[in-house]
Design a protein around this motif. Structure first.
Motif, mmCIF file in Angstrom:
data_model
loop_
_atom_site.group_PDB
_atom_site.id
_atom_site.type_symbol
_atom_site.label_atom_id
_atom_site.label_comp_id
_atom_site.label_asym_id
_atom_site.label_seq_id
_atom_site.Cartn_x
_atom_site.Cartn_y
_atom_site.Cartn_z
ATOM 1 N N ALA A 291 0.837 -1.212 0.000
ATOM 2 C CA ALA A 291 0.000 0.000 0.000
ATOM 3 C C ALA A 291 0.864 1.252 0.000
ATOM 4 O O ALA A 291 0.556 2.254 -0.665
ATOM 5 N N GLU A 292 1.987 1.218 0.739
ATOM 6 C CA GLU A 292 2.880 2.382 0.790
ATOM 7 C C GLU A 292 3.495 2.641 -0.576
ATOM 8 O O GLU A 292 3.624 3.797 -1.005
ATOM 9 N N ILE A 293 3.861 1.571 -1.290
ATOM 10 C CA ILE A 293 4.419 1.742 -2.633
ATOM 11 C C ILE A 293 3.371 2.359 -3.571
ATOM 12 O O ILE A 293 3.663 3.268 -4.355
ATOM 13 N N ALA A 294 2.128 1.863 -3.474
ATOM 14 C CA ALA A 294 1.055 2.387 -4.346
ATOM 15 C C ALA A 294 0.800 3.865 -4.061
ATOM 16 O O ALA A 294 0.627 4.680 -4.981
ATOM 17 N N GLN A 295 0.776 4.234 -2.767
ATOM 18 C CA GLN A 295 0.539 5.632 -2.398
ATOM 19 C C GLN A 295 1.663 6.529 -2.893
ATOM 20 O O GLN A 295 1.436 7.634 -3.394
ATOM 21 N N LEU A 296 2.907 6.042 -2.752
ATOM 22 C CA LEU A 296 4.061 6.799 -3.238
ATOM 23 C C LEU A 296 3.960 7.032 -4.738
ATOM 24 O O LEU A 296 4.204 8.143 -5.230
ATOM 25 N N SER A 297 3.555 6.011 -5.480
ATOM 26 C CA SER A 297 3.432 6.137 -6.934
ATOM 27 C C SER A 297 2.370 7.163 -7.309
ATOM 28 O O SER A 297 2.568 7.983 -8.209
ATOM 29 N N THR A 298 1.237 7.130 -6.578
ATOM 30 C CA THR A 298 0.141 8.081 -6.873
ATOM 31 C C THR A 298 0.566 9.516 -6.592
ATOM 32 O O THR A 298 0.308 10.435 -7.387
ATOM 33 N N ARG A 299 1.209 9.748 -5.464
ATOM 34 C CA ARG A 299 1.643 11.107 -5.106
ATOM 35 C C ARG A 299 2.667 11.625 -6.100
ATOM 36 O O ARG A 299 2.651 12.795 -6.483
ATOM 37 N N TYR A 300 3.573 10.734 -6.509
ATOM 38 C CA TYR A 300 4.612 11.165 -7.461
ATOM 39 C C TYR A 300 3.982 11.537 -8.813
ATOM 40 O O TYR A 300 4.356 12.518 -9.446
ATOM 41 N N GLU A 301 2.982 10.762 -9.211
ATOM 42 C CA GLU A 301 2.318 11.044 -10.491
ATOM 43 C C GLU A 301 1.576 12.386 -10.432
ATOM 44 O O GLU A 301 1.628 13.174 -11.381
ATOM 45 N N ALA A 302 0.898 12.682 -9.310
ATOM 46 C CA ALA A 302 0.169 13.950 -9.168
ATOM 47 C C ALA A 302 1.130 15.124 -9.154
ATOM 48 O O ALA A 302 0.879 16.172 -9.773
ATOM 49 N N ALA A 303 2.267 14.975 -8.440
ATOM 50 C CA ALA A 303 3.239 16.071 -8.365
ATOM 51 C C ALA A 303 3.836 16.369 -9.728
ATOM 52 O O ALA A 303 4.003 17.540 -10.111
ATOM 53 N N THR A 304 4.185 15.318 -10.480
ATOM 54 C CA THR A 304 4.777 15.547 -11.804
ATOM 55 C C THR A 304 3.759 16.174 -12.760
ATOM 56 O O THR A 304 4.107 17.015 -13.586
ATOM 57 N N LYS A 305 2.471 15.769 -12.645
ATOM 58 C CA LYS A 305 1.442 16.349 -13.529
ATOM 59 C C LYS A 305 1.282 17.845 -13.264
ATOM 60 O O LYS A 305 1.189 18.652 -14.193
ATOM 61 N N ALA A 306 1.244 18.245 -11.974
ATOM 62 C CA ALA A 306 1.089 19.662 -11.641
ATOM 63 C C ALA A 306 2.239 20.488 -12.206
ATOM 64 O O ALA A 306 2.040 21.570 -12.779
ATOM 65 N N VAL A 307 3.481 19.970 -12.065
ATOM 66 C CA VAL A 307 4.649 20.687 -12.576
ATOM 67 C C VAL A 307 4.616 20.750 -14.099
ATOM 68 O O VAL A 307 4.871 21.796 -14.712
ATOM 69 N N CYS A 308 4.294 19.642 -14.733
ATOM 70 C CA CYS A 308 4.289 19.602 -16.210
ATOM 71 C C CYS A 308 3.211 20.516 -16.791
ATOM 72 O O CYS A 308 3.425 21.150 -17.840
ATOM 73 N N ASP A 309 2.044 20.582 -16.132
ATOM 74 C CA ASP A 309 0.983 21.476 -16.621
ATOM 75 C C ASP A 309 1.464 22.922 -16.612
ATOM 76 O O ASP A 309 1.247 23.676 -17.576
ATOM 77 N N ARG A 310 2.102 23.346 -15.520
ATOM 78 C CA ARG A 310 2.619 24.721 -15.444
ATOM 79 C C ARG A 310 3.669 24.965 -16.515
ATOM 80 O O ARG A 310 3.674 26.008 -17.180
ATOM 81 N N LEU A 311 4.614 24.016 -16.670
ATOM 82 C CA LEU A 311 5.699 24.207 -17.628
ATOM 83 C C LEU A 311 5.196 24.143 -19.065
ATOM 84 O O LEU A 311 5.696 24.868 -19.941
ATOM 85 N N ASP A 312 4.189 23.288 -19.341
ATOM 86 C CA ASP A 312 3.612 23.245 -20.695
ATOM 87 C C ASP A 312 3.028 24.609 -21.061
ATOM 88 O O ASP A 312 3.227 25.113 -22.177
ATOM 89 N N ALA A 313 2.289 25.243 -20.116
ATOM 90 C CA ALA A 313 1.698 26.556 -20.376
ATOM 91 C C ALA A 313 2.773 27.618 -20.552
ATOM 92 O O ALA A 313 2.660 28.503 -21.417
ATOM 93 N N LEU A 314 3.832 27.517 -19.767
ATOM 94 C CA LEU A 314 4.900 28.502 -19.844
ATOM 95 C C LEU A 314 5.672 28.364 -21.151
ATOM 96 O O LEU A 314 6.037 29.370 -21.772
ATOM 97 N N VAL A 315 5.905 27.136 -21.584
ATOM 98 C CA VAL A 315 6.598 26.923 -22.856
ATOM 99 C C VAL A 315 5.744 27.413 -24.020
ATOM 100 O O VAL A 315 6.245 27.987 -24.995
ATOM 101 N N ALA A 316 4.430 27.213 -23.922
ATOM 102 C CA ALA A 316 3.527 27.657 -24.990
ATOM 103 C C ALA A 316 3.480 29.181 -25.075
ATOM 104 O O ALA A 316 3.333 29.746 -26.163
#
Length: 765
Positions: A291-316
């Motif tokens: 369960a800890e591994i699954a939670q870690l994977s989910t949090r990491y995916e959410a954090a990377t999505k938030a950063v990528c969304d900001r950077l995608d808009a900034l690059v555009a």
């Protein structure tokens, strides 16, 4: 009382509109059927019914309207009619009390009207609100002069306030109340405006930082480097450990549980306690680690999505203060590390016993953060550069308005003094009006209560029946109906219903009498004495001549009461197409010979090319039918098709009926070609109004009409009545070059006296 009625775009009235203006107590409107009279009556009855109707009331006080037209007849004529309440004869004291209340209400109405005139100035003599509006208008003009004088230099300072005088003055008044900026000279303001009021780039928004704080903790999590296996104190632990395939065994447990005791791999019967041993191997700690591994994977995916969304808009849309190429490179490196880490997390979840390490992204994140910080530093420097210019612009704009305020200081002071004084007057007048309205409402409630206590339907029914019987309508009458006695019905003498069997004339007469008695009463127990505006729209249709006389007399009585100020009718309109009725109802022996009384107006409603128009006259424009016939002959734009009927009626009225001439005797006065024309003229005359228009004599072209008109004139000349012809055709002595002898006044025609020059053989008329 109505002072104006406007009709625009309704029925046959033009979109530009027609108006009845300067209306008086008594107003006569004459017009042929279908010309637009009923539209006028409908506008009076309900001005709000159509968008094209508009009315104005004296002193702005609207009063009730009663309109007799076909709409009234259709709405009120049925098996039962609402009873008309009037005051009974045995209520002398109550009547006196009602009259006293009416006088008090009338006095209050006059006082309220006077106060409104002082408040509004509707009569053109000025009023508090009008004076205030005039004072404001003068200030608008004065302030606008400053705008006109300085717009070339201070246009940027005035932006948003130059679209109208009122808006500009509103801004000046606001600045006068709020602007405390130091006063500068016009020369100083002009010099600074040349520099400050130039186009400037707006401030640049700073780039919001991107949060990378979650990644160090996630990427260094201890669970990633730990082998996740089961317990080592169970029977199968040694075997699983020796094989090193706990992940494979974990997946097989699910299959074993569903295989009914058979091994899912070798298909042999498994030992009875194998599932228990395997479940014991994968204990609660094992499940918690998964369960800890699954939670870690989910949090990491959410954090990377938030950063990528900001950077995608900034690059555009990087803006002009950031190195977009460098940003793209650094973002690509960070995104590659994110993708690699996602793959490793997926593998860890699939094989928990494996050990993994994630790429550490702090270096990539720091490189991007540094790039954004550098951009924000440049943005701050840019904004600081333009900040002083914007501040200077705001300061100068404020000083420009302060200068305009001081330039108009005298005008502002004058207006402020007037507005303060007039404002107090307006407040005082409004308070007095409200007080008197309250008093009027109290008296009006008393009046309605008093009326309701003594009114009855029966006196009206008795009076209508008396009029019906006096004019020979003895086969039907009105009777009080309903248990409450507030309705009436038309019945035969035996009590049976008569509403559906009346003739058109009977129905018209009783409907008129019903309306007439509404003028002195009300269909409810109160309101019998309320002020009214009354309209009679063609009330004599379908009536016999003797009934027409009584209708004319009754309406003439209403007109007389309005003129004398008696009763509750304050204004009356009479609309008709009937010349005789108009003559009867408008007859007034005291009217000036040429003109009209000060309390009456005359109008003619015309319709040409299906467009109605209203025409005002300073005299009664409706003449006798005989005069109208001659007017048609005099008209150069006469209709060829109808002139025949006009000539017939003139000759028959004046020479044949009144003068006793025979047609053959008139023809015998002519010889040759004129005799033939005269004979055909009489044929034309005789056939014109009775036969189809296909006779040889009815070619009716211009040449034929001129020949007949020439012979028509000679008929009067040869019968000795050329003077009458010249008089009716308005031909003066100078026009003829000879004196006019033996002229007959039109009054002689109206009196039906025979014309002079009747032949000896002709019988007296």
């Amino acid at each position: 009382m109505l002072t104006l009625i406007g009709i625009a775009g309704e029925a046959t009235y033009p979109a530009a509109g027609e108006t009845l203006t300067d209306l008086k107590k008594i107003n006569y409107l004459f017009g042929h059927n279908g010309c637009g009279k009923t539209t006028v009556s409908r506008a009076i009855h309900d001005p709000a019914a159509r968008a094209g109707y508009s009315v104005s009331w004296k002193d702005g006080r609207a009063i009730a309207t009663l309109v007799y037209n076909r709409d009234f007849a259709e709405a009120n004529f049925g098996e039962q009619l609402k009873g008309i309440f009037t005051l009974g004869e045995d209520s002398t004291k109550a009547v006196e009390e009602i009259e006293s209340l009416q006088q008090q209400i009338g006095k209050l109405d006059r006082e309220i009207g006077g106060l409104r005139q002082k408040l509004e100035g509707d009569d053109g003599t000025g009023g508090s609100r009008k004076d205030l509006a005039d004072a404001r208008s003068l200030l608008d003009e004065a302030c606008w002069k400053s705008q006109q004088a300085h717009k070339a230099v201070f246009e940027k300072a005035m932006t948003g306030h130059r679209h109208g005088k009122v808006a500009f003055c509103d801004k000046v008044l606001k600045e006068a109340a709020e602007n405390n900026t130091d006063v500068a000279t016009l020369e100083d303001l002009t010099v600074r405006a040349a520099t400050v009021f130039k186009d400037a780039t707006p401030p640049e928004a700073a780039i919001q930082p991107i949060a990378f704080t979650a990644f160090p903790t996630l990427e260094k999590s201890a669970i990633l480097g730990r082998k996740i296996v089961g317990r080592d104190d169970v029977v199968v632990a040694a075997l699983i450990g020796r094989l090193g395939n706990s992940d494979w065994v974990k997946q097989g447990v699910e299959y074993l549980a569903a295989a009914d005791g058979s091994c899912p791999f070798c298909q042999q019967v498994a030992p009875a306690n194998l599932i228990e041993d395997l479940n014991a191997f994968f204990d609660e700690q094992y499940e918690a680690d998964l369960a800890e591994i699954a939670q870690l994977s989910t949090r990491y995916e959410a954090a990377t999505k938030a950063v990528c969304d900001r950077l995608d808009a900034l690059v555009a849309s990087p803006g002009r203060f950031i190195d977009s190429e460098t940003l793209t490179e650094r973002y690509h490196a960070l995104k590659t590390a994110f993708e690699l880490n996602h793959e490793r997390l997926v593998a860890k979840r699939r094989e928990p016993s494996s050990e993994i390490t994630l790429e550490y992204t702090k270096e990539f994140a720091s490189a991007i953060s540094d790039l954004l910080m550098q951009a924000n530093t440049v943005i701050d420097e840019y904004n600081e550069t333009i900040r002083d210019l914007s501040k200077s612009k705001r300061t100068l704009t404020s000083q420009v308005w302060r200068f305009i305020v001081e330039e108009r200081r005298t005008d502002l002071t004058t207006y402020d003094a007037s507005a303060t004084k007039l404002g107090k007057m307006i407040e005082g007048l409004e308070a007095k009006i409200a007080e008197k309205k309250g008093e009027r409402a109290r008296l009006d409630a008393q009046l309605k209560a008093k009326e309701a206590s003594i009114t009855s339907v029966k006196p009206t029914v008795d009076e209508i029946n008396r009029i019906l019987f006096s004019f020979g309508f003895t086969s039907f009458k009105l009777a009080v109906a309903s248990e409450r006695g507030d309705m009436c019905r038309i019945v035969r003498l035996d009590g049976s219903d008569a509403a559906k069997t009346l003739s058109e004339g009977e129905r018209s007469f009783i409907t008129f009498l019903y309306f007439y008695h509404m003028l002195a009463g009300s269909t409810s127990g109160s309101g019998t004495t309320a002020d009214k505006v009354v309209v009679f729209d063609d009330p004599v249709s379908s009536l016999d001549s003797d009934v027409l006389f009584i209708v004319s007399a009754l309406i003439r009585k209403v007109v007389g009461d309005v003129r004398a100020g008696k009763g509750s009718v304050r204004q009356v309109f009479v609309l008709t197409h009937n010349i005789y009725f108009h003559k009867e109802v408008s007859y007034d022996r005291d009217r000036p010979a040429s003109g009209c009384r000060r309390d009456e107006t005359f109008w003619v409603v015309r319709k040409r090319d299906n467009v109605s128009s209203l025409h005002h006259y300073a005299f009664n424009p409706v003449k006798t039918s005989y005069e109208l016939l001659w007017e048609d002959v005099r008209n150069s734009e006469r209709a060829n098709l109808t002139i025949q009927n006009t000539l017939r009626r003139i000759v028959e009225n004046y020479l044949v009926v009144l003068g006793g001439w025979k047609q053959d005797a008139i023809v015998a006065l002519f010889t040759g070609r004129d005799a033939q024309v005269c004979a055909s003229l009489f044929s034309w005359i005789n056939d014109g109004s009775h036969s189809a228009h296909d006779d040889i004599y009815l070619a009716a072209d211009d040449n034929a009409v001129q020949s007949y008109l020439r012979v028509f004139e000679q008929v009067f000349e040869k019968t000795g009545h050329i003077a009458h012809y010249r008089m009716m055709m308005r031909i003066s002595d100078e026009d003829e070059g000879e004196p006019a002898e033996g002229e007959t006044h039109p009054a002689a025609v109206e009196a039906a006296s025979p014309p002079q020059g009747t032949p000896a053989s002709a019988p007296a008329a």
